[in-house]
Motif scaffolding. Structure first.
Motif, PDB file in Angstrom:
ATOM      1  N   HIS A   3      -9.796   0.170   9.875  1.00  0.00           N
ATOM      2  CA  HIS A   3      -8.440   0.006  10.399  1.00  0.00           C
ATOM      3  C   HIS A   3      -7.896  -1.378  10.039  1.00  0.00           C
ATOM      4  O   HIS A   3      -6.691  -1.548   9.904  1.00  0.00           O
ATOM      5  CB  HIS A   3      -8.411   0.242  11.908  1.00  0.00           C
ATOM      6  N   ASN A   4      -8.784  -2.360   9.839  1.00  0.00           N
ATOM      7  CA  ASN A   4      -8.336  -3.698   9.446  1.00  0.00           C
ATOM      8  C   ASN A   4      -7.704  -3.677   8.056  1.00  0.00           C
ATOM      9  O   ASN A   4      -6.651  -4.285   7.832  1.00  0.00           O
ATOM     10  CB  ASN A   4      -9.492  -4.693   9.471  1.00  0.00           C
ATOM     11  N   LYS A   5      -8.361  -2.992   7.112  1.00  0.00           N
ATOM     12  CA  LYS A   5      -7.820  -2.894   5.746  1.00  0.00           C
ATOM     13  C   LYS A   5      -6.483  -2.154   5.756  1.00  0.00           C
ATOM     14  O   LYS A   5      -5.543  -2.542   5.071  1.00  0.00           O
ATOM     15  CB  LYS A   5      -8.792  -2.173   4.810  1.00  0.00           C
ATOM     16  N   LEU A   6      -6.420  -1.066   6.510  1.00  0.00           N
ATOM     17  CA  LEU A   6      -5.180  -0.292   6.583  1.00  0.00           C
ATOM     18  C   LEU A   6      -4.058  -1.128   7.190  1.00  0.00           C
ATOM     19  O   LEU A   6      -2.933  -1.141   6.684  1.00  0.00           O
ATOM     20  CB  LEU A   6      -5.400   0.979   7.395  1.00  0.00           C
ATOM     21  N   SER A   7      -4.371  -1.862   8.248  1.00  0.00           N
ATOM     22  CA  SER A   7      -3.380  -2.717   8.881  1.00  0.00           C
ATOM     23  C   SER A   7      -2.913  -3.812   7.925  1.00  0.00           C
ATOM     24  O   SER A   7      -1.717  -4.119   7.841  1.00  0.00           O
ATOM     25  CB  SER A   7      -3.964  -3.337  10.152  1.00  0.00           C
ATOM     26  N   GLN A   8      -3.845  -4.394   7.187  1.00  0.00           N
ATOM     27  CA  GLN A   8      -3.506  -5.429   6.212  1.00  0.00           C
ATOM     28  C   GLN A   8      -2.593  -4.862   5.128  1.00  0.00           C
ATOM     29  O   GLN A   8      -1.590  -5.476   4.760  1.00  0.00           O
ATOM     30  CB  GLN A   8      -4.777  -5.996   5.588  1.00  0.00           C
ATOM     31  N   PHE A   9      -2.923  -3.671   4.636  1.00  0.00           N
ATOM     32  CA  PHE A   9      -2.099  -3.028   3.612  1.00  0.00           C
ATOM     33  C   PHE A   9      -0.690  -2.773   4.124  1.00  0.00           C
ATOM     34  O   PHE A   9       0.292  -3.067   3.449  1.00  0.00           O
ATOM     35  CB  PHE A   9      -2.748  -1.722   3.154  1.00  0.00           C
ATOM     36  N   ARG A  10      -0.601  -2.249   5.335  1.00  0.00           N
ATOM     37  CA  ARG A  10       0.718  -1.963   5.913  1.00  0.00           C
ATOM     38  C   ARG A  10       1.529  -3.232   6.090  1.00  0.00           C
ATOM     39  O   ARG A  10       2.739  -3.241   5.868  1.00  0.00           O
ATOM     40  CB  ARG A  10       0.570  -1.237   7.241  1.00  0.00           C
ATOM     41  N   ALA A  11       0.869  -4.318   6.493  1.00  0.00           N
ATOM     42  CA  ALA A  11       1.576  -5.589   6.680  1.00  0.00           C
ATOM     43  C   ALA A  11       2.058  -6.147   5.347  1.00  0.00           C
ATOM     44  O   ALA A  11       3.185  -6.650   5.244  1.00  0.00           O
ATOM     45  CB  ALA A  11       0.662  -6.596   7.376  1.00  0.00           C
ATOM     46  N   GLU A  12       1.223  -6.052   4.320  1.00  0.00           N
ATOM     47  CA  GLU A  12       1.570  -6.607   3.018  1.00  0.00           C
ATOM     48  C   GLU A  12       2.562  -5.745   2.243  1.00  0.00           C
ATOM     49  O   GLU A  12       3.332  -6.258   1.440  1.00  0.00           O
ATOM     50  CB  GLU A  12       0.306  -6.808   2.176  1.00  0.00           C
ATOM     51  N   GLN A  13       2.541  -4.453   2.463  1.00  0.00           N
ATOM     52  CA  GLN A  13       3.382  -3.529   1.694  1.00  0.00           C
ATOM     53  C   GLN A  13       4.410  -2.823   2.570  1.00  0.00           C
ATOM     54  O   GLN A  13       4.874  -1.738   2.233  1.00  0.00           O
ATOM     55  CB  GLN A  13       2.497  -2.480   1.003  1.00  0.00           C
ATOM     56  N   GLY A  14       4.794  -3.436   3.666  1.00  0.00           N
ATOM     57  CA  GLY A  14       5.706  -2.806   4.626  1.00  0.00           C
ATOM     58  C   GLY A  14       7.009  -2.324   4.024  1.00  0.00           C
ATOM     59  O   GLY A  14       7.446  -1.199   4.278  1.00  0.00           O
ATOM     60  N   GLU A  15       7.638  -3.162   3.219  1.00  0.00           N
ATOM     61  CA  GLU A  15       8.933  -2.787   2.628  1.00  0.00           C
ATOM     62  C   GLU A  15       8.779  -1.619   1.660  1.00  0.00           C
ATOM     63  O   GLU A  15       9.616  -0.711   1.637  1.00  0.00           O
ATOM     64  CB  GLU A  15       9.555  -3.978   1.915  1.00  0.00           C
ATOM     65  N   VAL A  16       7.713  -1.641   0.864  1.00  0.00           N
ATOM     66  CA  VAL A  16       7.470  -0.557  -0.093  1.00  0.00           C
ATOM     67  C   VAL A  16       7.200   0.739   0.650  1.00  0.00           C
ATOM     68  O   VAL A  16       7.761   1.794   0.311  1.00  0.00           O
ATOM     69  CB  VAL A  16       6.292  -0.900  -1.027  1.00  0.00           C
ATOM     70  N   LEU A  17       6.363   0.688   1.683  1.00  0.00           N
ATOM     71  CA  LEU A  17       6.064   1.894   2.460  1.00  0.00           C
ATOM     72  C   LEU A  17       7.317   2.440   3.133  1.00  0.00           C
ATOM     73  O   LEU A  17       7.533   3.655   3.163  1.00  0.00           O
ATOM     74  CB  LEU A  17       4.995   1.604   3.507  1.00  0.00           C
ATOM     75  N   GLN A  18       8.145   1.556   3.666  1.00  0.00           N
ATOM     76  CA  GLN A  18       9.377   2.017   4.299  1.00  0.00           C
ATOM     77  C   GLN A  18      10.271   2.724   3.292  1.00  0.00           C
ATOM     78  O   GLN A  18      10.863   3.759   3.587  1.00  0.00           O
ATOM     79  CB  GLN A  18      10.115   0.850   4.944  1.00  0.00           C
ATOM     80  N   GLU A  19      10.363   2.199   2.088  1.00  0.00           N
ATOM     81  CA  GLU A  19      11.175   2.827   1.043  1.00  0.00           C
ATOM     82  C   GLU A  19      10.612   4.195   0.662  1.00  0.00           C
ATOM     83  O   GLU A  19      11.354   5.171   0.518  1.00  0.00           O
ATOM     84  CB  GLU A  19      11.263   1.922  -0.189  1.00  0.00           C
TER      85      GLU A  19
END
Length: 83
Positions: A3-19
């Motif tokens: 869950h740490n890696k997933l959370s880190q990915f979401r934090a770093e790629q938030g704008e891309v994921l939202q798009e």
């Protein structure tokens, strides 16, 4: 994946994921596959059930892929372009 890696990915790629989510949801609405009448997020934690029957075997995955190919051909035959 932790869950740490997933959370880190979401934090770093938030704008891309939202798009990506925005485009995906827009296409689903456009093609009438989902409605936005009620959109809710449930934060309830549920224990996973990864029993043997929940796993797909290669043959069933291939069958699902073939269904997807047939669906895409049908959509294209109707003149609609999936984007």
């Amino acid at each position: 994946m932790s869950h740490n890696k997933l959370s880190q990915f979401r934090a770093e790629q938030g704008e891309v994921l939202q798009e990506v989510f925005t485009q995906t949801l827009g296409l689903l609405v456009h093609y009438g596959l989902v409605s936005l009448e009620t959109v809710a997020q449930d934060g309830t934690s549920v224990r996973a059930s990864a029993s043997a029957p929940s796993f797909r075997r290669e043959a069933s995955l291939q069958a699902c892929r073939e269904q997807a190919v047939l669906h895409l051909k049908a959509v294209l035959a109707q003149g609609r372009t999936p984007r």
